[in-house]
Design a protein around this motif. Structure first.
Motif, PDB file in Angstrom:
ATOM      1  N   TYR A  23       7.896  17.577   8.906  1.00 16.63           N
ATOM      2  CA  TYR A  23       8.511  17.250   7.614  1.00 16.63           C
ATOM      3  C   TYR A  23       8.309  18.331   6.558  1.00 16.63           C
ATOM      4  N   GLY A  24       7.451  19.297   6.831  1.00 18.10           N
ATOM      5  CA  GLY A  24       7.206  20.377   5.877  1.00 18.10           C
ATOM      6  C   GLY A  24       5.798  20.329   5.323  1.00 18.10           C
ATOM      7  N   SER A  25       5.320  21.484   4.915  1.00 22.11           N
ATOM      8  CA  SER A  25       3.954  21.634   4.426  1.00 22.11           C
ATOM      9  C   SER A  25       3.660  20.703   3.251  1.00 22.11           C
ATOM     10  N   ASN A  26       2.527  20.011   3.327  1.00 20.93           N
ATOM     11  CA  ASN A  26       2.033  19.099   2.292  1.00 20.93           C
ATOM     12  C   ASN A  26       2.973  17.930   1.988  1.00 20.93           C
ATOM     13  N   TYR A  27       3.827  17.581   2.935  1.00 18.89           N
ATOM     14  CA  TYR A  27       4.751  16.463   2.750  1.00 18.89           C
ATOM     15  C   TYR A  27       3.963  15.162   2.584  1.00 18.89           C
ATOM     16  N   LYS A  28       4.415  14.300   1.673  1.00 18.92           N
ATOM     17  CA  LYS A  28       3.768  13.006   1.448  1.00 18.92           C
ATOM     18  C   LYS A  28       4.662  11.896   1.982  1.00 18.92           C
ATOM     19  N   LEU A  29       4.058  11.004   2.766  1.00 15.84           N
ATOM     20  CA  LEU A  29       4.790   9.862   3.301  1.00 15.84           C
ATOM     21  C   LEU A  29       5.222   8.933   2.175  1.00 15.84           C
ATOM     22  N   THR A  30       6.377   8.288   2.338  1.00 18.36           N
ATOM     23  CA  THR A  30       6.935   7.390   1.332  1.00 18.36           C
ATOM     24  C   THR A  30       6.798   5.940   1.796  1.00 18.36           C
ATOM     25  N   PRO A  31       5.817   5.195   1.251  1.00 21.30           N
ATOM     26  CA  PRO A  31       5.657   3.792   1.651  1.00 21.30           C
ATOM     27  C   PRO A  31       6.870   2.960   1.213  1.00 21.30           C
ATOM     28  N   ILE A  32       7.345   2.093   2.126  1.00 20.39           N
ATOM     29  CA  ILE A  32       8.428   1.178   1.749  1.00 20.39           C
ATOM     30  C   ILE A  32       8.009  -0.281   1.885  1.00 20.39           C
ATOM     31  N   LYS A  33       6.916  -0.518   2.623  1.00 19.87           N
ATOM     32  CA  LYS A  33       6.472  -1.900   2.822  1.00 19.87           C
ATOM     33  C   LYS A  33       5.019  -1.904   3.267  1.00 19.87           C
ATOM     34  N   SER A  34       4.215  -2.728   2.606  1.00 20.31           N
ATOM     35  CA  SER A  34       2.822  -2.904   3.036  1.00 20.31           C
ATOM     36  C   SER A  34       2.794  -3.732   4.309  1.00 20.31           C
ATOM     37  N   LEU A  35       1.862  -3.398   5.195  1.00 21.55           N
ATOM     38  CA  LEU A  35       1.670  -4.167   6.421  1.00 21.55           C
ATOM     39  C   LEU A  35       0.506  -5.132   6.227  1.00 21.55           C
ATOM     40  N   SER A  36       0.298  -6.028   7.167  1.00 23.98           N
ATOM     41  CA  SER A  36      -0.732  -7.055   7.000  1.00 23.98           C
ATOM     42  C   SER A  36      -2.143  -6.492   6.991  1.00 23.98           C
ATOM     43  N   GLN A  37      -2.358  -5.363   7.656  1.00 28.94           N
ATOM     44  CA  GLN A  37      -3.695  -4.775   7.676  1.00 28.94           C
ATOM     45  C   GLN A  37      -3.900  -3.906   6.432  1.00 28.94           C
ATOM     46  N   THR A  38      -4.998  -4.114   5.748  1.00 31.10           N
ATOM     47  CA  THR A  38      -5.307  -3.463   4.482  1.00 31.10           C
ATOM     48  C   THR A  38      -5.097  -1.951   4.540  1.00 31.10           C
ATOM     49  N   GLY A  39      -4.317  -1.425   3.581  1.00 24.68           N
ATOM     50  CA  GLY A  39      -4.111   0.010   3.455  1.00 24.68           C
ATOM     51  C   GLY A  39      -3.054   0.587   4.378  1.00 24.68           C
TER      52      GLY A  39
END
Length: 190
Positions: A23-39
């Motif tokens: 995805y490229g250097s220092n790319y940050k993931l984009t959260p779209i939905k929290s899952l049941s497990q914390t974090g």
């Protein structure tokens, strides 16, 4: 004890090094939905998985980043890809037979990693619940799933962590066999 059963479709856990490559250097993931497990969260980002001449499209990345990249698929998808990945808890690239090599393709590049597995069905739980049930990390138990297609699944791996909430995770093949289309409840057999 009754416990919530969740369906885990194919997905990819990604390491920082591999995320940079695809995805490229220092790319940050984009959260779209929290899952049941914390974090933990589902991300907007998806990858293609290529094994031999076959490709599995739209494999969602789950965050946060992990130490090792891991791609979890179902037995049906393995059949489509014409491969036989091991059924294991997680990848261990330095251990022979713990995963298969696959190409993980993103918009900026690709990596070839020992990362492809069929995840062993498992029971996430916190230490307090584990102690109450006399369960230890790594133990195998069974779960009985009621309904029109009721069944009992054996070899359910117990995974204990302070951040876990009690949940059984099945892949799509296992959920389909039990007639589960959304979260359901099952009974632990210890």
């Amino acid at each position: 004890m009754k416990v919530i059963i969740e369906i885990s479709a194919h997905h990819c856990h990604i390491s920082r090094v591999d995320l940079d490559a695809i995805y490229g250097s220092n790319y940050k993931l984009t959260p779209i939905k929290s899952l049941s497990q914390t974090g933990q969260f589902a991300c907007r980002e998806m990858v293609k998985i290529k094994v031999g001449g076959k490709i599995l499209e739209n494999v969602r990345i789950l965050g946060p980043e992990r130490k090792n990249t891991q791609v979890e698929i179902s037995q049906t998808e393995a059949y489509h890809l014409k491969v036989k990945p091991p059924v294991v808890e997680c990848t261990c690239p330095q251990k022979a037979g713990s995963c298969l090599i696959a190409e993980i393709i993103g918009p900026k590049g690709k990596v070839s990693r020992c990362a492809l597995i069929i995840a062993q069905r498992h029971f996430h739980t916190d230490p307090k619940t584990a102690e109450k049930l006399k369960l230890t990390d790594g133990r195998l138990i069974s779960v009985k799933i009621p309904g029109r297609r009721s069944l009992t699944l054996h070899q359910v791996l117990v995974r204990v962590n302070p951040n876990f909430k009690p949940r059984i995770h099945l892949d799509t093949d296992e959920a389909n066999a039990a007639g589960i289309t959304e979260a359901a409840k099952g009974e632990l057999i210890i």
